[in-house]
Design a protein around this motif. Sequence first.
Motif, PDB file in Angstrom:
ATOM      1  N   PHE A  63       0.844  -1.180   0.000  1.00  0.00           N
ATOM      2  CA  PHE A  63       0.000   0.000   0.000  1.00  0.00           C
ATOM      3  C   PHE A  63       0.884   1.236   0.000  1.00  0.00           C
ATOM      4  CE2 PHE A  63      -2.498   2.995   2.870  1.00  0.00           C
ATOM      5  CZ  PHE A  63      -3.366   3.416   1.868  1.00  0.00           C
ATOM      6  N   ALA A  64       0.532   2.235  -0.833  1.00  0.00           N
ATOM      7  CA  ALA A  64       1.310   3.471  -0.896  1.00  0.00           C
ATOM      8  C   ALA A  64       0.356   4.651  -1.004  1.00  0.00           C
ATOM      9  CB  ALA A  64       2.265   3.450  -2.080  1.00  0.00           C
ATOM     10  N   TYR A  65       0.702   5.742  -0.302  1.00  0.00           N
ATOM     11  CA  TYR A  65      -0.154   6.922  -0.346  1.00  0.00           C
ATOM     12  C   TYR A  65       0.657   8.171  -0.070  1.00  0.00           C
ATOM     13  CZ  TYR A  65      -0.187   7.055   4.834  1.00  0.00           C
ATOM     14  OH  TYR A  65       0.165   7.139   6.155  1.00  0.00           O
ATOM     15  N   VAL A  66       0.038   9.308  -0.380  1.00  0.00           N
ATOM     16  CA  VAL A  66       0.587  10.599   0.006  1.00  0.00           C
ATOM     17  C   VAL A  66      -0.484  11.367   0.768  1.00  0.00           C
ATOM     18  CG1 VAL A  66       2.243  10.744  -1.885  1.00  0.00           C
ATOM     19  CG2 VAL A  66      -0.067  11.666  -2.206  1.00  0.00           C
ATOM     20  N   MET A  67      -0.055  12.329   1.551  1.00  0.00           N
ATOM     21  CA  MET A  67      -0.957  13.229   2.271  1.00  0.00           C
ATOM     22  C   MET A  67      -0.899  14.616   1.648  1.00  0.00           C
ATOM     23  SD  MET A  67      -0.211  12.220   6.244  1.00  0.00           S
ATOM     24  CE  MET A  67      -1.011  13.757   6.775  1.00  0.00           C
ATOM     25  N   PRO A  68      -1.888  15.462   1.932  1.00  0.00           N
ATOM     26  CA  PRO A  68      -1.753  16.851   1.513  1.00  0.00           C
ATOM     27  C   PRO A  68      -0.582  17.500   2.231  1.00  0.00           C
ATOM     28  CG  PRO A  68      -3.596  16.593   3.039  1.00  0.00           C
ATOM     29  CD  PRO A  68      -3.122  15.224   2.698  1.00  0.00           C
ATOM     30  N   ALA A  69       0.000  18.491   1.595  1.00  0.00           N
ATOM     31  CA  ALA A  69       1.164  19.169   2.170  1.00  0.00           C
ATOM     32  C   ALA A  69       1.209  20.606   1.666  1.00  0.00           C
ATOM     33  CB  ALA A  69       2.449  18.446   1.791  1.00  0.00           C
ATOM     34  N   LEU A  70       1.974  21.434   2.359  1.00  0.00           N
ATOM     35  CA  LEU A  70       2.190  22.792   1.893  1.00  0.00           C
ATOM     36  C   LEU A  70       3.042  22.776   0.629  1.00  0.00           C
ATOM     37  CD1 LEU A  70       2.962  24.599   5.267  1.00  0.00           C
ATOM     38  CD2 LEU A  70       0.760  24.413   4.071  1.00  0.00           C
ATOM     39  N   ALA A  71       2.808  23.740  -0.236  1.00  0.00           N
ATOM     40  CA  ALA A  71       3.606  23.840  -1.455  1.00  0.00           C
ATOM     41  C   ALA A  71       5.000  24.368  -1.129  1.00  0.00           C
ATOM     42  CB  ALA A  71       2.919  24.760  -2.448  1.00  0.00           C
ATOM     43  N   LYS A  72       6.000  23.857  -1.816  1.00  0.00           N
ATOM     44  CA  LYS A  72       7.371  24.309  -1.618  1.00  0.00           C
ATOM     45  C   LYS A  72       7.759  25.436  -2.561  1.00  0.00           C
ATOM     46  CE  LYS A  72       8.901  19.815   0.132  1.00  0.00           C
ATOM     47  NZ  LYS A  72       9.829  18.661  -0.043  1.00  0.00           N
ATOM     48  N   TYR A  80       1.733  17.748  -2.344  1.00  0.00           N
ATOM     49  CA  TYR A  80       1.675  16.422  -1.731  1.00  0.00           C
ATOM     50  C   TYR A  80       2.894  16.183  -0.857  1.00  0.00           C
ATOM     51  CZ  TYR A  80      -1.775  15.380  -5.377  1.00  0.00           C
ATOM     52  OH  TYR A  80      -2.875  15.392  -6.195  1.00  0.00           O
ATOM     53  N   SER A  81       2.720  15.295   0.123  1.00  0.00           N
ATOM     54  CA  SER A  81       3.837  14.861   0.968  1.00  0.00           C
ATOM     55  C   SER A  81       4.705  13.858   0.216  1.00  0.00           C
ATOM     56  CB  SER A  81       3.281  14.198   2.225  1.00  0.00           C
ATOM     57  OG  SER A  81       2.685  12.939   1.883  1.00  0.00           O
ATOM     58  N   ASP A  82       5.776  13.441   0.865  1.00  0.00           N
ATOM     59  CA  ASP A  82       6.512  12.279   0.383  1.00  0.00           C
ATOM     60  C   ASP A  82       5.604  11.053   0.481  1.00  0.00           C
ATOM     61  OD1 ASP A  82       8.767  13.853   0.013  1.00  0.00           O
ATOM     62  OD2 ASP A  82       9.601  13.373   1.991  1.00  0.00           O
ATOM     63  N   THR A  83       5.994   9.980  -0.184  1.00  0.00           N
ATOM     64  CA  THR A  83       5.176   8.765  -0.214  1.00  0.00           C
ATOM     65  C   THR A  83       5.358   7.944   1.061  1.00  0.00           C
ATOM     66  OG1 THR A  83       5.318   8.660  -2.626  1.00  0.00           O
ATOM     67  CG2 THR A  83       4.696   6.639  -1.488  1.00  0.00           C
ATOM     68  N   TYR A  84       4.242   7.474   1.607  1.00  0.00           N
ATOM     69  CA  TYR A  84       4.231   6.567   2.750  1.00  0.00           C
ATOM     70  C   TYR A  84       3.933   5.158   2.254  1.00  0.00           C
ATOM     71  CZ  TYR A  84       3.895  10.780   5.641  1.00  0.00           C
ATOM     72  OH  TYR A  84       4.131  11.993   6.235  1.00  0.00           O
ATOM     73  N   ARG A  85       4.664   4.174   2.794  1.00  0.00           N
ATOM     74  CA  ARG A  85       4.472   2.770   2.418  1.00  0.00           C
ATOM     75  C   ARG A  85       4.468   1.914   3.686  1.00  0.00           C
ATOM     76  NH1 ARG A  85       8.142   5.000  -1.211  1.00  0.00           N
ATOM     77  NH2 ARG A  85       7.471   4.974  -3.415  1.00  0.00           N
ATOM     78  N   PRO A  86       3.368   1.864   4.415  1.00  0.00           N
ATOM     79  CA  PRO A  86       3.335   1.062   5.645  1.00  0.00           C
ATOM     80  C   PRO A  86       3.506  -0.420   5.342  1.00  0.00           C
ATOM     81  CG  PRO A  86       1.142   1.852   5.072  1.00  0.00           C
ATOM     82  CD  PRO A  86       2.083   2.556   4.166  1.00  0.00           C
ATOM     83  N   ASP A  87       4.275  -1.122   6.179  1.00  0.00           N
ATOM     84  CA  ASP A  87       4.472  -2.562   6.022  1.00  0.00           C
ATOM     85  C   ASP A  87       3.216  -3.304   6.462  1.00  0.00           C
ATOM     86  OD1 ASP A  87       7.093  -2.281   5.119  1.00  0.00           O
ATOM     87  OD2 ASP A  87       7.891  -2.252   7.167  1.00  0.00           O
TER      88      ASP A  87
END
Length: 290
Positions: A63-72, A80-87
């Motif tokens: 499973f992989a997802y991103v969260m909302p994030a402030l623009a750089k 978007y945030s960096d990608t999260y990949r929970p085990d």
Amino acid sequence: MRSVAQPGVPVRERIQWVEARGRAFSFALEAGVPLLEAARRGFAAVGFAGGVLSAKGGALGPFAYVMPALAKTNEHAAFYSDTYRPDGVTRLKQIAMTLGERDGAPFFHCHGLWLEPDGSLHGGHILPEETIVAEPFDVAAFGIDGAMFVAEPDPETHFKLFGPVARPASDAKTTSRAFALRLRPNQDFACALEKFCRQHGILHARLHGGVGSTIGARFTDGSSLVPFATELAVRSGAIAPGADGMLEAEIDIALVDYLGGIAEGTLVRGDNPVLMTMELVLEVLGEEEI
């Protein structure tokens, strides 16, 4: 009403829409199959190339997802945030998905909330390229015929976003008049839908799918979520005349903000403007004139 300045020029037409036909149905996503392919197969099995779906429960992993994030940079109002990949296996609480096309191939836009393997509650934007169905689970779908959500560059937000475009009708079995919609930024979610229904002589309608973002959120129970960048999934929605005879939209949602805050509930009408986009299908219930 709250607003967020977008980097591009606003498009004059604030609701992008295509009238179509559609049908509600359900199916089970196949285990061991990428989520995108599992969704595509489910729609194709009953003759649809695209539409929307939702689910309450289910299992994904990997499973992989991103969260909302402030623009750089100033190229976007948010990002978007960096990608999260929970085990392990992630357990879905609620998702909403738009199934359409991007660069000539099937693609989806999907937001939701879920419990990760450590038991923590999170939410965001699911990545189709890296997400696999871990166990079979049922979804509620609405296929559309005569329209397709297609990802195209958006001059206002500078993102490549889903919007409805007309397509030739197929032989898919349909039961209802429907509208594929995309709401553009800085207009209230509920009020925009109410206005659209008035303009098209729609007295009763049901929302299907519902993926997008609002500028924070304010709920009918008095609670609110202040951080402006969110990822939102519609849990249910309907439009009907209120006690005074005027159309009212009741929209129940789940969302996460860029700080990880999570909120669920019914949105206050008139105080929940769209941040980037809001895409959904509106099923017309009857053909009465207002």
